[in-house]
Design a protein around this motif. Structure first.
Motif, PDB file in Angstrom:
ATOM      1  N   ALA A 241      12.813  81.815 -33.597  1.00 16.40           N
ATOM      2  CA  ALA A 241      13.812  82.239 -32.615  1.00 16.40           C
ATOM      3  C   ALA A 241      13.827  83.755 -32.490  1.00 16.40           C
TER       4      ALA A 241
ATOM      5  N   TRP B 146      10.751  84.699 -30.593  1.00 14.47           N
ATOM      6  CA  TRP B 146      10.892  84.320 -29.186  1.00 14.47           C
ATOM      7  C   TRP B 146      11.757  85.320 -28.425  1.00 14.47           C
TER       8      TRP B 146
ATOM      9  N   ALA C 213      17.982  81.502 -27.566  1.00 18.44           N
ATOM     10  CA  ALA C 213      17.329  81.777 -28.847  1.00 18.44           C
ATOM     11  C   ALA C 213      18.280  82.461 -29.824  1.00 18.44           C
TER      12      ALA C 213
END
Length: 208
Positions: free
Chosen positions: A69, A72, A157
């Motif tokens: 996450a 990302w 995210a």
């Protein structure tokens, strides 16, 4: 109760994140954006892994999802900077297509309300069957649409990162507090049939 609410929140978040990633993957495929296609593919795999780990109480899988996450978020910040041409980046470059396509964005070529015109190919030209067009006069710039997509991905995210950290901490605490030999029972079953030494000594002196 906290574990259940955290798990449920992360499951719902992963499901929504999976839908958003699939939607983005479709438009990146249509726009021949090969770098985002590869990134989206890895993202979908990790989200499925995090969803499985949350359902099956696998903290290591959730930890992998949590670390991804953060990665990302970084990737989507780069995408925003790319389409908004921040930091010297140019959206007309072939950075996201690996020079395999002259397309720049599906939204740029098909956004409603835009006037499209053919752009003459330079050098090797566009591959057969791939028309290169440029949008002009759009009510909303297609680059802003790409940036909004990435902004949504960043928001999801970040929420996933927070929920993932919470779920991992809860799972770890539950594992540490559970005794795999005797469970939560401080007196395991194999102690039930044992007799105290004092009782055994009294039985030894009893008259026959």
């Amino acid at each position: 109760m906290g574990s259940c609410s955290g798990r449920c929140a992360l499951i719902v978040l992963c499901a929504f994140q999976l839908v958003a990633a699939l939607e983005r993957q479709v438009f990146d495929f249509l726009g021949y954006q090969w770098a985002p296609i590869l990134a989206n593919f890895v993202h979908i795999i990790v989200v499925i892994l995090g969803l499985f780990g949350t359902i099956q109480y696998r903290p290591r899988y959730v930890m992998v999802y949590t670390v991804w996450a953060a990665v990302w978020v970084t990737w989507n910040i780069f995408i925003i900077c790319f389409y908004l041409e921040v930091g010297g980046l140019l959206q007309d470059s072939e950075l996201l297509t690996f020079s395999l396509s002259r397309h720049r964005s599906w939204w740029r070529e098909h956004w409603p309300g835009c006037l499209h015109e053919e752009v003459p190919a330079v050098g090797l030209g566009a591959p057969h069957g791939q028309a290169l067009v440029s949008g002009a006069g759009c009510a909303l710039e297609p680059s802003y649409v790409e940036a909004l997509h990435s902004g949504l991905q960043i928001l999801i995210a970040l929420l996933g990162f927070v929920c993932g950290c919470y779920v991992v901490s809860v799972f770890t605490e539950e594992e540490d507090s559970f005794d795999f030999i005797g469970g939560f029972d401080p007196f395991p079953l194999y102690h039930v049939n044992e007799k105290p030494p004092s009782l055994l000594s009294k039985q030894a002196y009893l008259p026959a």
